[in-house]
Design a protein around this motif. Sequence first.
Motif, PDB file in Angstrom:
ATOM      1  N   HIS A  47       0.848  -1.189   0.000  1.00 35.44           N
ATOM      2  CA  HIS A  47       0.000   0.000   0.000  1.00 35.44           C
ATOM      3  C   HIS A  47       0.883   1.238   0.000  1.00 35.44           C
ATOM      4  O   HIS A  47       1.842   1.326   0.769  1.00 35.44           O
ATOM      5  CB  HIS A  47      -0.887   0.048   1.253  1.00 35.44           C
ATOM      6  CG  HIS A  47      -1.856  -1.083   1.365  1.00 35.44           C
ATOM      7  ND1 HIS A  47      -3.059  -1.088   0.699  1.00 35.44           N
ATOM      8  CD2 HIS A  47      -1.798  -2.249   2.050  1.00 35.44           C
ATOM      9  CE1 HIS A  47      -3.707  -2.209   0.992  1.00 35.44           C
ATOM     10  NE2 HIS A  47      -2.957  -2.932   1.805  1.00 35.44           N
ATOM     11  N   TYR A  48       0.556   2.208  -0.857  1.00 42.31           N
ATOM     12  CA  TYR A  48       1.301   3.462  -0.900  1.00 42.31           C
ATOM     13  C   TYR A  48       0.327   4.626  -1.064  1.00 42.31           C
ATOM     14  O   TYR A  48      -0.612   4.548  -1.862  1.00 42.31           O
ATOM     15  CB  TYR A  48       2.297   3.485  -2.059  1.00 42.31           C
ATOM     16  CG  TYR A  48       3.436   2.500  -1.896  1.00 42.31           C
ATOM     17  CD1 TYR A  48       4.634   2.881  -1.295  1.00 42.31           C
ATOM     18  CD2 TYR A  48       3.301   1.182  -2.328  1.00 42.31           C
ATOM     19  CE1 TYR A  48       5.677   1.977  -1.140  1.00 42.31           C
ATOM     20  CE2 TYR A  48       4.335   0.268  -2.168  1.00 42.31           C
ATOM     21  CZ  TYR A  48       5.520   0.678  -1.574  1.00 42.31           C
ATOM     22  OH  TYR A  48       6.542  -0.229  -1.413  1.00 42.31           O
ATOM     23  N   ALA A  49       0.569   5.692  -0.309  1.00 44.84           N
ATOM     24  CA  ALA A  49      -0.243   6.894  -0.457  1.00 44.84           C
ATOM     25  C   ALA A  49       0.276   7.771  -1.580  1.00 44.84           C
ATOM     26  O   ALA A  49      -0.492   8.507  -2.204  1.00 44.84           O
ATOM     27  CB  ALA A  49      -0.268   7.682   0.853  1.00 44.84           C
ATOM     28  N   PHE A  54       6.372   4.638  -3.815  1.00 47.36           N
ATOM     29  CA  PHE A  54       6.379   3.342  -4.508  1.00 47.36           C
ATOM     30  C   PHE A  54       7.591   3.233  -5.420  1.00 47.36           C
ATOM     31  O   PHE A  54       8.284   2.200  -5.439  1.00 47.36           O
ATOM     32  CB  PHE A  54       5.087   3.166  -5.316  1.00 47.36           C
ATOM     33  CG  PHE A  54       5.129   1.986  -6.248  1.00 47.36           C
ATOM     34  CD1 PHE A  54       5.011   0.692  -5.758  1.00 47.36           C
ATOM     35  CD2 PHE A  54       5.307   2.170  -7.618  1.00 47.36           C
ATOM     36  CE1 PHE A  54       5.067  -0.403  -6.613  1.00 47.36           C
ATOM     37  CE2 PHE A  54       5.364   1.083  -8.473  1.00 47.36           C
ATOM     38  CZ  PHE A  54       5.243  -0.204  -7.978  1.00 47.36           C
ATOM     39  N   ILE A  55       7.865   4.285  -6.192  1.00 48.81           N
ATOM     40  CA  ILE A  55       9.003   4.263  -7.107  1.00 48.81           C
ATOM     41  C   ILE A  55      10.314   4.130  -6.340  1.00 48.81           C
ATOM     42  O   ILE A  55      11.257   3.464  -6.794  1.00 48.81           O
ATOM     43  CB  ILE A  55       9.009   5.532  -7.987  1.00 48.81           C
ATOM     44  CG1 ILE A  55       7.906   5.445  -9.042  1.00 48.81           C
ATOM     45  CG2 ILE A  55      10.363   5.717  -8.673  1.00 48.81           C
ATOM     46  CD1 ILE A  55       8.074   4.322 -10.042  1.00 48.81           C
ATOM     47  N   GLU A  56      10.377   4.736  -5.178  1.00 46.44           N
ATOM     48  CA  GLU A  56      11.595   4.619  -4.362  1.00 46.44           C
ATOM     49  C   GLU A  56      11.843   3.165  -3.970  1.00 46.44           C
ATOM     50  O   GLU A  56      12.990   2.700  -3.965  1.00 46.44           O
ATOM     51  CB  GLU A  56      11.472   5.487  -3.107  1.00 46.44           C
ATOM     52  CG  GLU A  56      12.733   5.527  -2.264  1.00 46.44           C
ATOM     53  CD  GLU A  56      12.632   6.491  -1.099  1.00 46.44           C
ATOM     54  OE1 GLU A  56      13.426   6.350  -0.146  1.00 46.44           O
ATOM     55  OE2 GLU A  56      11.746   7.385  -1.134  1.00 46.44           O
ATOM     56  N   ASP A  57      10.779   2.443  -3.648  1.00 47.28           N
ATOM     57  CA  ASP A  57      10.905   1.032  -3.275  1.00 47.28           C
ATOM     58  C   ASP A  57      11.014   0.117  -4.484  1.00 47.28           C
ATOM     59  O   ASP A  57      11.633  -0.953  -4.402  1.00 47.28           O
ATOM     60  CB  ASP A  57       9.708   0.599  -2.431  1.00 47.28           C
ATOM     61  CG  ASP A  57       9.745   1.153  -1.014  1.00 47.28           C
ATOM     62  OD1 ASP A  57      10.806   1.672  -0.612  1.00 47.28           O
ATOM     63  OD2 ASP A  57       8.704   1.079  -0.321  1.00 47.28           O
ATOM     64  N   HIS A  58      10.393   0.521  -5.605  1.00 42.26           N
ATOM     65  CA  HIS A  58      10.362  -0.319  -6.806  1.00 42.26           C
ATOM     66  C   HIS A  58      10.735   0.508  -8.039  1.00 42.26           C
ATOM     67  O   HIS A  58       9.878   0.805  -8.879  1.00 42.26           O
ATOM     68  CB  HIS A  58       8.977  -0.933  -6.986  1.00 42.26           C
ATOM     69  CG  HIS A  58       8.518  -1.755  -5.826  1.00 42.26           C
ATOM     70  ND1 HIS A  58       8.904  -3.062  -5.631  1.00 42.26           N
ATOM     71  CD2 HIS A  58       7.725  -1.428  -4.770  1.00 42.26           C
ATOM     72  CE1 HIS A  58       8.357  -3.522  -4.524  1.00 42.26           C
ATOM     73  NE2 HIS A  58       7.639  -2.564  -3.980  1.00 42.26           N
ATOM     74  N   PRO A  59      11.995   0.909  -8.161  1.00 39.21           N
ATOM     75  CA  PRO A  59      12.408   1.769  -9.285  1.00 39.21           C
ATOM     76  C   PRO A  59      12.278   1.100 -10.644  1.00 39.21           C
ATOM     77  O   PRO A  59      12.205   1.775 -11.666  1.00 39.21           O
ATOM     78  CB  PRO A  59      13.866   2.102  -8.961  1.00 39.21           C
ATOM     79  CG  PRO A  59      14.317   0.980  -8.067  1.00 39.21           C
ATOM     80  CD  PRO A  59      13.114   0.605  -7.260  1.00 39.21           C
ATOM     81  N   THR A  60      12.236  -0.223 -10.660  1.00 37.11           N
ATOM     82  CA  THR A  60      12.035  -0.969 -11.899  1.00 37.11           C
ATOM     83  C   THR A  60      11.071  -2.120 -11.632  1.00 37.11           C
ATOM     84  O   THR A  60      10.888  -2.544 -10.488  1.00 37.11           O
ATOM     85  CB  THR A  60      13.359  -1.543 -12.448  1.00 37.11           C
ATOM     86  OG1 THR A  60      13.938  -2.418 -11.463  1.00 37.11           O
ATOM     87  CG2 THR A  60      14.343  -0.421 -12.781  1.00 37.11           C
ATOM     88  N   ALA A  61      10.466  -2.616 -12.695  1.00 41.58           N
ATOM     89  CA  ALA A  61       9.540  -3.739 -12.554  1.00 41.58           C
ATOM     90  C   ALA A  61      10.295  -4.980 -12.092  1.00 41.58           C
ATOM     91  O   ALA A  61      11.461  -5.186 -12.444  1.00 41.58           O
ATOM     92  CB  ALA A  61       8.841  -4.005 -13.884  1.00 41.58           C
ATOM     93  N   SER A  62       9.625  -5.811 -11.282  1.00 33.77           N
ATOM     94  CA  SER A  62      10.238  -7.042 -10.793  1.00 33.77           C
ATOM     95  C   SER A  62       9.150  -8.081 -10.579  1.00 33.77           C
ATOM     96  O   SER A  62       7.956  -7.805 -10.736  1.00 33.77           O
ATOM     97  CB  SER A  62      10.990  -6.790  -9.485  1.00 33.77           C
ATOM     98  OG  SER A  62      10.076  -6.532  -8.433  1.00 33.77           O
ATOM     99  N   SER A  63       9.570  -9.270 -10.165  1.00 37.05           N
ATOM    100  CA  SER A  63       8.608 -10.351  -9.945  1.00 37.05           C
ATOM    101  C   SER A  63       7.806 -10.160  -8.665  1.00 37.05           C
ATOM    102  O   SER A  63       6.860 -10.905  -8.404  1.00 37.05           O
ATOM    103  CB  SER A  63       9.350 -11.695  -9.887  1.00 37.05           C
ATOM    104  OG  SER A  63      10.277 -11.697  -8.812  1.00 37.05           O
ATOM    105  N   VAL A  64       8.156  -9.144  -7.854  1.00 41.77           N
ATOM    106  CA  VAL A  64       7.456  -8.923  -6.596  1.00 41.77           C
ATOM    107  C   VAL A  64       6.061  -8.346  -6.823  1.00 41.77           C
ATOM    108  O   VAL A  64       5.124  -8.649  -6.088  1.00 41.77           O
ATOM    109  CB  VAL A  64       8.273  -7.978  -5.685  1.00 41.77           C
ATOM    110  CG1 VAL A  64       7.495  -7.632  -4.422  1.00 41.77           C
ATOM    111  CG2 VAL A  64       9.603  -8.620  -5.331  1.00 41.77           C
ATOM    112  N   VAL A  65       5.928  -7.516  -7.857  1.00 45.01           N
ATOM    113  CA  VAL A  65       4.666  -6.835  -8.139  1.00 45.01           C
ATOM    114  C   VAL A  65       4.199  -7.179  -9.552  1.00 45.01           C
ATOM    115  O   VAL A  65       4.914  -6.921 -10.519  1.00 45.01           O
ATOM    116  CB  VAL A  65       4.812  -5.306  -8.005  1.00 45.01           C
ATOM    117  CG1 VAL A  65       3.478  -4.619  -8.313  1.00 45.01           C
ATOM    118  CG2 VAL A  65       5.304  -4.928  -6.618  1.00 45.01           C
ATOM    119  N   ASP A  66       3.025  -7.746  -9.661  1.00 44.43           N
ATOM    120  CA  ASP A  66       2.462  -8.053 -10.980  1.00 44.43           C
ATOM    121  C   ASP A  66       1.735  -6.849 -11.568  1.00 44.43           C
ATOM    122  O   ASP A  66       1.891  -6.537 -12.742  1.00 44.43           O
ATOM    123  CB  ASP A  66       1.481  -9.227 -10.893  1.00 44.43           C
ATOM    124  CG  ASP A  66       2.177 -10.529 -10.560  1.00 44.43           C
ATOM    125  OD1 ASP A  66       3.197 -10.837 -11.193  1.00 44.43           O
ATOM    126  OD2 ASP A  66       1.702 -11.234  -9.651  1.00 44.43           O
TER     127      ASP A  66
END
Length: 230
Positions: A47-49, A54-66
């Motif tokens: 969850h992100y407000a 979110f970009i800071e935690d996930h700067p690129t796509a990965s298998s963690v988030v579909d």
Amino acid sequence: MGGGSLFESSQGESEVAVVVIDAHDVVHAGIEAWATGSQPRMKVVGHYAHPGDFIEDHPTASSVVDVVLFGLEYGARAPVFDALRQVCRAGHRVVVYSHLDHDEVILNSLDAGAVCYVVKSESGMHLAEAIYAAGSETPYVAPAMARALHNGAVRGRPRLSTRECQVLIAWCQTENKDVVAKRLFIEPSTVRTHLQRVRAKYAAIGRPAPTKAALIARAIQDGILDVDEL
């Protein structure tokens, strides 16, 4: 955070890992409750407000988030497309979920890179189908999205930038360009330049708007502005 791309649940079913970006806590709670027991299964893994977090935690796509479920809101009287564009450019598969149902907002969201747009007034079935489709990289077109795509193709729409939309909205709502400049923290000459470009883009598609009244009419026709906002 946790999970994996379309990972296997304890029942052996594939689950879609979803992250929700929305400024309202009630939306986060509602989506998580709605996702519980969904078939096929989906799991809210974050969850992100704010999109920036979110970009800071996930700067690129990965298998963690579909799939990223993005709550598009207004910022400075115009939808915040820059943040949406940033998430999409990072390679994430984004479904926009918003109360905003104007054709121009939907089309600009798709232009920014969203794979689907679902309006909150549409049934949960459409949201589920959009998420499953995004997770499996297959297309899905929700009703409001289909309408916007159809209307955009039929009547022709200018490809206005986010800043051009902001200037156009402010110009329609104010008395002169100086007020627009102060509201948007730009120079009056920059306001004039943006309005010239907007008029040129409308003229180029055969929908000229040489006067302010005509420009207001175009903005309303294209869903950039509501009559109630004037």
